[in-house]
Design a protein around this motif. Structure first.
Motif, short mmCIF file in Angstrom:
data_model
loop_
_atom_site.label_atom_id
_atom_site.label_comp_id
_atom_site.label_asym_id
_atom_site.label_seq_id
_atom_site.Cartn_x
_atom_site.Cartn_y
_atom_site.Cartn_z
N ALA A 244 -0.78 -1.54 -8.68
CA ALA A 244 -1.24 -0.20 -8.31
C ALA A 244 -0.73 0.16 -6.92
N LYS A 245 -0.32 1.38 -6.76
CA LYS A 245 0.12 1.85 -5.44
C LYS A 245 -1.09 2.02 -4.53
N PRO A 246 -0.94 1.75 -3.23
CA PRO A 246 -2.05 1.97 -2.31
C PRO A 246 -2.37 3.46 -2.20
N THR A 247 -3.58 3.74 -1.74
CA THR A 247 -4.01 5.13 -1.52
C THR A 247 -4.05 5.40 -0.02
N ALA B 37 0.44 2.36 4.34
CA ALA B 37 0.35 1.73 3.02
C ALA B 37 0.68 0.24 3.05
N SER B 38 1.16 -0.25 4.17
CA SER B 38 1.65 -1.62 4.24
C SER B 38 0.54 -2.61 4.60
N SER C 239 6.57 7.79 -4.02
CA SER C 239 7.07 6.45 -4.37
C SER C 239 6.45 5.37 -3.50
N VAL C 240 5.76 5.79 -2.42
CA VAL C 240 5.17 4.83 -1.48
C VAL C 240 3.69 4.59 -1.76
N ALA C 241 2.96 5.68 -2.03
CA ALA C 241 1.50 5.58 -2.15
C ALA C 241 0.97 6.77 -2.93
N ASN C 242 -0.27 6.63 -3.35
CA ASN C 242 -1.02 7.78 -3.85
C ASN C 242 -1.54 8.51 -2.62
N GLN D 293 2.21 -2.64 -13.88
CA GLN D 293 2.78 -2.52 -12.54
C GLN D 293 1.66 -2.55 -11.50
#
Length: 359
Positions: A31-34, A171-172, A76-79, A29
């Motif tokens: 990686a989620k943004p930080t 995060a976008s 669910s959006v970011a670290n 998956q």
């Protein structure tokens, strides 16, 4: 032996395909943004005595870890991780705190693992901090300043959604390069021209030029871009600024007391913002006072107490003749921020006017 039916053939093909991929690892998956939340206090960290206390409460009570824990949807959006820079009501922000905050945000954004920064802030001076960061942070990564008009303990508190939206924007990838942003009441505003226009409603923030976009159910929608210079295109850099010079504001009205100007032009003050009536007007009995102040080396900048519009140069007063500057569309408090940042370097009046046109 009966021929295999089409349905059975399809089922067998599905089983064969499943067995062929059974031994392969699952697709990774993305990686989620930080996103780092830098907390400074304010109403978004406030608490009232009861759910009915939406306007009467104590600001700067809830620490950043509890703010983050109070919005579990952030995961669910970011670290997301938090830092507590200050824990104050924003009317108590000083130049020293602005500089310290700017340096910390700058340092965080230099970390390759950090994708964006959210600054939680009291709403009273949120617009000044957002504009300051917009002028001095040399990064195209998203920086979002966010607050709330009601404490988390109040009915219909707005802080939870505002913070969620701020993290969504930070995060976008679509928010990169758009300058410092403000998320309030679903709007995405430019930190350059966002202003607190109502003191008690959740729809408090706006801009005469309108929002850049909005957040709806965790998605960003954009409608315009900022035309003025900011962040990576700014000539100012927080890493080279250790202190801001003093700049005063004198609020215009009918029948003004000239002692106000004398008090504003105390030794060490580099500029006075004349928050004039109408088109930054200066009453006839105050002209000589401001000319005298300019002759002593203090810069005079004409802004307006009127919320919308622009101050026209050489209208109402001959600015060229008096060696004054006009603030363009900046309100007095934003004009103060820009003047203070600009005057960290020596500036002629012509250069300072050029800065007010460009920023």
């Amino acid at each position: 032996m009966k021929p295999m039916t089409l349905g059975l053939r399809a089922a067998c093909a599905a089983l064969l395909a499943a067995s062929a991929f059974a031994g392969l690892p699952a697709l990774a998956q993305p990686a989620k943004p930080t996103v780092v939340i830098v907390a400074t206090g304010g109403t978004i960290a406030g608490a009232g005595a009861s759910a009915l206390n939406s306007a009467t409460y104590q600001a700067a009570k809830v620490p950043v870890d509890k703010l983050i824990a109070g919005v579990p949807e952030l995961a669910s959006v970011a670290n997301v991780r938090g830092e507590q820079a200050f824990q104050i009501a924003s009317e108590s922000f000083t130049n020293d705190k602005l500089v310290a905050l700017g340096k910390r945000v700058s340092a965080l954004l230099k970390d390759s693992e950090v994708n964006g920064v959210v600054v939680t802030h009291g709403t009273d001076t949120l617009e000044e901090t957002a504009y300051f960061l917009n002028l001095v942070i040399k990064s195209d990564k998203p920086i979002v300043v966010v607050g709330s008009m009601r404490p988390g303990s109040a009915m219909s508190a707005d802080g939870m959604l505002n913070l969620y939206n701020a993290v969504v924007v930070a995060a976008s990838p679509s928010a990169k390069g758009k300058g410092v942003l403000v998320t309030m009441a679903d709007d995405i505003l430019s930190g350059r021209d966002a202003a607190k226009r109502v003191n008690i409603k959740t729809s408090a923030f706006g801009s005469q030029w309108g929002p850049l976009g909005m957040v709806v159910e965790g998605k960003t929608f954009w409608f315009r871009s900022l035309a003025k210079r900011h962040t990576v295109n700014s000539e100012f850099d927080i890493d080279t600024i250790d202190a801001l010079p003093d700049v005063s504001i004198v609020y215009g009205s009918g029948s003004m007391n000239m002692a106000l100007y004398d008090a504003a032009a105390t030794p060490g003050v580099k500029a006075i913002i004349n928050a004039g009536t109408g088109n930054g007007s200066v009453p006839n009995y105050a002209v000589d006072k401001l000319k005298s102040i300019r002759d002593k080396g203090v810069l005079v900048i004409r802004s307006s107490r009127v919320a919308d519009g622009i101050v026209l140069r050489n209208a109402e007063q001959p600015d060229d003749k008096y060696d004054w500057v006009v603030a363009h569309d900046l309100n007095p408090q934003k004009a103060k921020i820009l003047a203070a940042v600009a005057l960290t370097k020596p500036q002629t009046t012509a250069e300072l006017q050029r800065i007010f046109w460009e920023y």
